[in-house]
Design a protein around this motif. Structure first.
Motif, PDB file in Angstrom:
ATOM      1  N   LYS A   1       0.808  -1.225   0.000  1.00 36.55           N
ATOM      2  CA  LYS A   1       0.000   0.000   0.000  1.00 36.55           C
ATOM      3  C   LYS A   1       0.841   1.274   0.000  1.00 36.55           C
ATOM      4  O   LYS A   1       0.366   2.335  -0.408  1.00 36.55           O
ATOM      5  CB  LYS A   1      -0.953   0.003   1.192  1.00 36.55           C
ATOM      6  N   ARG A  53       1.384   1.327  -3.957  1.00 36.09           N
ATOM      7  CA  ARG A  53       0.232   2.216  -3.794  1.00 36.09           C
ATOM      8  C   ARG A  53      -1.078   1.497  -4.070  1.00 36.09           C
ATOM      9  O   ARG A  53      -1.997   2.018  -4.700  1.00 36.09           O
ATOM     10  CB  ARG A  53       0.364   3.429  -4.733  1.00 36.09           C
ATOM     11  N   THR A  54      -1.134   0.261  -3.587  1.00 39.13           N
ATOM     12  CA  THR A  54      -2.319  -0.570  -3.799  1.00 39.13           C
ATOM     13  C   THR A  54      -2.714  -1.211  -2.478  1.00 39.13           C
ATOM     14  O   THR A  54      -1.901  -1.863  -1.834  1.00 39.13           O
ATOM     15  CB  THR A  54      -2.052  -1.666  -4.853  1.00 39.13           C
ATOM     16  N   GLU A  55      -3.946  -1.038  -2.080  1.00 39.33           N
ATOM     17  CA  GLU A  55      -4.428  -1.536  -0.802  1.00 39.33           C
ATOM     18  C   GLU A  55      -5.353  -2.728  -1.006  1.00 39.33           C
ATOM     19  O   GLU A  55      -6.257  -2.686  -1.846  1.00 39.33           O
ATOM     20  CB  GLU A  55      -5.188  -0.426  -0.070  1.00 39.33           C
ATOM     21  N   ILE A  90      -4.700   3.163  -5.123  1.00 41.00           N
ATOM     22  CA  ILE A  90      -4.724   4.455  -4.430  1.00 41.00           C
ATOM     23  C   ILE A  90      -4.535   5.613  -5.406  1.00 41.00           C
ATOM     24  O   ILE A  90      -5.112   6.700  -5.229  1.00 41.00           O
ATOM     25  CB  ILE A  90      -3.646   4.478  -3.329  1.00 41.00           C
ATOM     26  N   GLY A 135       2.361   1.872   7.600  1.00 48.28           N
ATOM     27  CA  GLY A 135       1.359   1.050   6.926  1.00 48.28           C
ATOM     28  C   GLY A 135       0.862  -0.122   7.734  1.00 48.28           C
ATOM     29  O   GLY A 135      -0.001  -0.875   7.271  1.00 48.28           O
TER      30      GLY A 135
END
Length: 420
Positions: free
Chosen positions: A32, A129-131, A150, A176
């Protein structure tokens, strides 16, 4: 369809992705944050204490709980294996006092660079940048992983055969670690134990005295932690006074035992610490030294004589506890007063008010119940193809590189099993 999706790009996740890729699986690592290894960058005060060079029994002995669970993963991927792997990827290492292992450069970034190079070697893809919002197991045994991009602010569904959860715990949430892994575990009816911040400063009731001592660093002192007058931790090393209590390597480890006692029903009101300023001297030997010092400076104020024994900022607090006036002359001090002073130096007591929070915790105590996990593979017993590794598990250890070794070893075990 991807063979393995690894959730979390910290120490455990990066190692799991590498091991899965080297075992033959196609791998996607999802993180993330804007970069991998964000928490690695701040470990060891930016130097990254990657592991400890002790023997196998030392690795187990320095676990605070569930050490036996780690036998298989340590056998599969030891501290020696880790050092060899990192050095093969260009990160030269050195061993310092206490068998702590650091990069020769003293830069944590070199560890992350080496792990990134290993990911490339293993052919693992990385998506930053991915949750991950949820994991669902499908009727055919595969998994559907719901993600949120995101940057694009878009929800997507990914498919894979196996999932490794390496999301960390709750410590340092700015990196995070926000407890996502616990939520994923509970969605599969996997038990998660109570969580507490661990390896944190200890807060003390004596705020005014602590404030006056703030910044004072003590080396080679003894620290004992008591609950209802029962000794629960004792060791020697370094500690640091802060505005609100004490910190430093010795204290961080003691805090883990304090947290364990609280989990078992203890109360802060029954807890206190004792600092031994001269652990190398018995009470009798210390008294003999004071007697010699006083005889050699019979007409001097006691506050000046004690400068050879104690840090200057600690002299007045010690004298106050011993009931002695700072300007009292050595030749007027009675035998009873001298022995009371010795007792205070050997047993400087403070009442525990609490523990530091998750925002300053090195590690999380508690997590995914290891009874629900196969110790050989890190696979969840209730969900075939779902694995957990690193701090998300209910494992924690002392300071000195042991917690990172836990992450690397469990990550390697999970990745190897999932990638086959």
């Amino acid at each position: 369809m991807t063979d393995v999706i690894v959730i979390g790009g910290g120490a455990a996740g990066m190692m799991a992705a590498y091991a899965a890729g080297m075992s033959g699986g196609s791998v996607l690592l999802i993180e993330k944050n804007e970069k991998l290894g964000k928490k690695i960058y701040i470990t060891g005060k930016g130097r990254c204490n990657v592991t400890n060079a002790c023997d196998f029994e030392g690795l187990i002995r320095n676990q605070c709980r569930n050490g036996k669970f780690l036998y298989s993963s340590f056998r599969r991927f030891s501290n020696e294996d880790l050092c060899s792997l990192l050095e093969s990827a260009g990160c030269r290492l050195k061993t310092e006092r206490g068998d702590r292992v650091f990069p020769v450069s003293d830069h944590a970034s070199d560890v992350t660079k080496a792990l990134t190079a290993l990911l490339q070697e293993a052919g693992a893809r990385v998506r930053l940048r991915t949750e991950v919002r949820g994991i669902v197991k499908l009727s055919d045994g595969s998994f559907s992983v719901r993600i949120f991009d995101i940057i694009k602010k878009r929800v997507e569904q990914l498919s894979c055969r196996k999932v490794i959860v390496a999301t960390g715990g709750l410590s340092y949430p700015t990196t995070g670690s926000t407890g996502d892994g616990y939520r994923f575990a509970e969605s599969f009816d996997i038990h998660v134990t109570d969580r507490l911040p661990s390896l944190v400063p200890i807060l003390l009731d004596e705020q005014e005295e602590c404030s006056g001592l703030s910044g004072l660093s003590l080396k080679n002192v003894g620290l004992s932690l008591f609950l209802c007058d029962r000794l629960i931790y004792e060791d020697q090393g370094e500690l640091l006074f802060t505005h609100t209590g004490i910190s430093g390597p010795l204290v961080l480890t003691a805090s883990s035992y304090a947290g364990e006692a609280l989990c078992e029903g203890g109360e802060f009101t029954d807890m206190y610490v004792s600092i031994d300023m001269k652990p190398a001297l018995s009470l009798e030997k210390l008294d003999e030294r004071l007697l010699r010092d006083f005889d050699q400076a019979r007409n001097q104020d006691i506050k000046n004589i004690l400068r050879s024994l104690l840090p200057i900022s600690l002299i007045l607090p010690v004298l106050k506890r011993a009931g002695l006036a700072p300007d009292k002359k050595a030749n007027s001090i009675t035998k009873e007063e001298r022995r009371k002073l010795s007792a205070v130096v050997k047993d400087l007591r403070y009442s525990v008010k609490g523990l530091g929070g998750f925002n300053e915790a090195v590690i999380t105590k508690g997590g995914v119940d290891v009874k629900e996990i196969d110790p050989r593979t890190m696979e969840a017993k209730k969900a075939e193809g779902l694995y957990f590794a690193g701090e998300v598990l209910d494992i924690d250890s002392r300071t000195g590189g042991f917690n990172l070794q836990n992450a690397f070893s469990t990550g390697y075990a999970a990745g190897t099993a999932a990638g086959q």
